[in-house]
Every structure is written in structure tokens, then in C-alpha cells.
Write an enzyme that holds these catalytic residues in place. Sequence first.
Site, PDB file in Angstrom:
ATOM      1  N   LYS A  49       0.824  -1.205   0.000  1.00 18.77           N
ATOM      2  CA  LYS A  49       0.000   0.000   0.000  1.00 18.77           C
ATOM      3  C   LYS A  49       0.859   1.255   0.000  1.00 18.77           C
ATOM      4  O   LYS A  49       1.644   1.486   0.906  1.00 18.77           O
ATOM      5  CB  LYS A  49      -0.905   0.009   1.227  1.00 18.77           C
ATOM      6  N   SER A 106      -8.647   3.833   2.452  1.00 20.00           N
ATOM      7  CA  SER A 106      -7.571   4.373   1.643  1.00 20.00           C
ATOM      8  C   SER A 106      -6.700   3.304   0.959  1.00 20.00           C
ATOM      9  O   SER A 106      -5.830   3.629   0.144  1.00 20.00           O
ATOM     10  CB  SER A 106      -6.655   5.247   2.516  1.00 20.00           C
ATOM     11  N   SER A 130      -9.989   1.542   6.511  1.00 24.29           N
ATOM     12  CA  SER A 130      -9.260   1.663   5.244  1.00 24.29           C
ATOM     13  C   SER A 130      -8.867   0.349   4.601  1.00 24.29           C
ATOM     14  O   SER A 130      -8.406   0.345   3.462  1.00 24.29           O
ATOM     15  CB  SER A 130      -8.001   2.514   5.449  1.00 24.29           C
TER      16      SER A 130
END
Length: 352
Positions: A49, A106, A130
Site C-alpha cells: 500500500k 484508503s 481503510s
Amino acid sequence: MSIPATLEAIGRLDPDLSAFIEVWGEEALARERRTDPELPLAGLPFAVKGPSGVRSYPARRLTAAGAVAVGSTAVPGPGTYWQTWGLGAYGPTRNPWRADRTPGGSSAGSAAAVAAGMVGMATGSDGAGSVRIPAAWCGVFGLKTTNGLLPSPDRTGLASAGVLTPTAADARAYLRCVLDTYEPVAPALPLRAVWSADLGFADTEPEVAAVALAAVERLDCAGVLRPVDARPVLLDPFGAWSAVRGGRPSQGAAVRAENDRRLDALFASADVLLTPATPNRPHGHDGPGRDVYSTALTWAFNLSGHPAASVPAGFTSDGCPVGLQLVAARGADVSLLEMAVAAQEGLIAVPP
């Protein structure tokens, strides 16, 4: 899937999805050649990520076990306060199921990359949902670990490491790698399960709630769970979460303590708490709309620290994936994962 096959899939699919910020093709191929084939995850491709994801604790543990990072995935870009989107090398990250919708965030690119089959594992982090939100909206599995279980750079203590994989069973390799001790035990079925569509405060879309509840009913029919007659009601964590994130934890202490008390009482007589992972379906690339909080059903467990996961529950009538959130007692990460495995197997056994 091999590293060359993974890179081919990314090259073919990512221009349409924009799930990656960077792809490390030559480096990944070189690392695969140097990897000791005796390592437990030798040659396993995974994505990380964001730009700094390769330096995260889970990524370093995966790499030490022989896995090979192939690129960094999209996270929210500048210019907006909402975080349920991503910005990759080809523009806004698009949901593999519906290109006109966001994949969530996210950990946006991680979820989209897994859902599209570009990688079979991607790291994430979860400070308000997220990992679980994009997992739900992309129709994949997502796990948020118990807060503090793994090292995290987040000083507020809200964010914890997580992973996104096609199924819960695929996440076993992640937990086995990042935990110092890993002792999976098959859960005693049926699980004592408490269901809530709204946790007492969320404005959940009726169709989203109906899809998640239908999954719960199928799991009841499959013998995976036995509903416990209880209606969990928490205090809305919005103010408390915002205070902690803003460096004012004392302002949210009372709400946090009361919700902890209620959750402790719930898990004294139940194995798992079930909710929709989000109160709403994936929104468009222009944002969720005023006063719509996709985090409404997730961030309570960032405050409380409980491990939580999202498993695919089905689809709304307009083709949007819905996730079923499973929450377990603090520290019960391995047990939660095995509950999620049982849940996904049960949903397959009893189709809609």
C-alpha cells in the site's frame, strides 16, 4: 501466479483500473531469481500500500519469507477530505466491478489489484476502515488486525496493519508470516453471533443491510452460526474518533470507555459481532455526498482495538459488492480469520 504472469496481468489490466502508483518489474524479476526456494513464501508476488508500503513491518516480514513485492498501490491523492478513493499512475482508481464507482479507500489500489486478479495479496492499513471498506466494495477479503498487535507508524494508535486477499483462506499465509506465534484452531460451530445493521446509530442503506442480513441467514442455514438474541447499541464514535485523530484523546474518553464496556459485555456471551462493512454502496468518483460517512460501521473498532474483517456478502441490484463485517474479541486475530474462512465456505455451500 509467477512474477512474470503477475507483471503481465498488471501491464494488461492496470491502464483501465489505475490500481498501481509504481510497478517494480525488473527489480521483482531479479529478486525472484535471488530468492531461496526453500523459504515458505518463495516467489509469492504481492503488492504494498502506497509509496512507503514496502518499508512497513508486514512487508518486511513477507519479504524475509521469500515473497516478492511487485509494486506500490494507489492511495488517496491531494485535493479532497474524503479518503474512499485512490489516485494511481493512470488517474483515479476504478472499481473493478463498476468503473464509474470508487473502490473505497484508503487501501484503494490494494483492493482493486486483488479484485482484478493482478495480485493475490496486498498489504493495507486501517485507521477508520481503510482495509475493510475497499475489501467490501471490491468483493474481496480484508482483515484489520488488533490495534497494537503489529508495529504501526500511527502515533494515535487508531491505525493497524491489514491485508487484502481474494478469500479469507488466502490470508492465512499473511498471518502465519507476520505473527510471532500462529496456532490456528478450527472454530467450534455454530458460532454465537450477534447481528446489527446499524450498531444503534448508523444510517445504513436498506438494500445494503438486506444483502448483509441475507448472508447471515444463509450462514445460519449452513450451521456456521447461531444468532444470539441481542441488539448491540454503541454510542456514535464520530466525535471520539475525531478527537483522538486530532490529538485530543481526553475529549473522546467517555464515549470510548462506554463503548468498550458494551463490547466487553457483548463478547462475554458471543463469539462474533456481524454488521454490514459499510452503511452505503460504493459511491461515484465525485465523492460520497454531504454528511455521508462510509466509515460509520468500521471506525468504532479502530477506537476499541478489536480485530475486524470483511467477507464478500453479495451484490446490490445495481451490481455493487457488499461486505459482511466480522468483529471478534481483542487479540483473537487467528480465531477471527478461521471464523471468516468458515463463513466464506458456508456462503458457498448455501448459495443465494
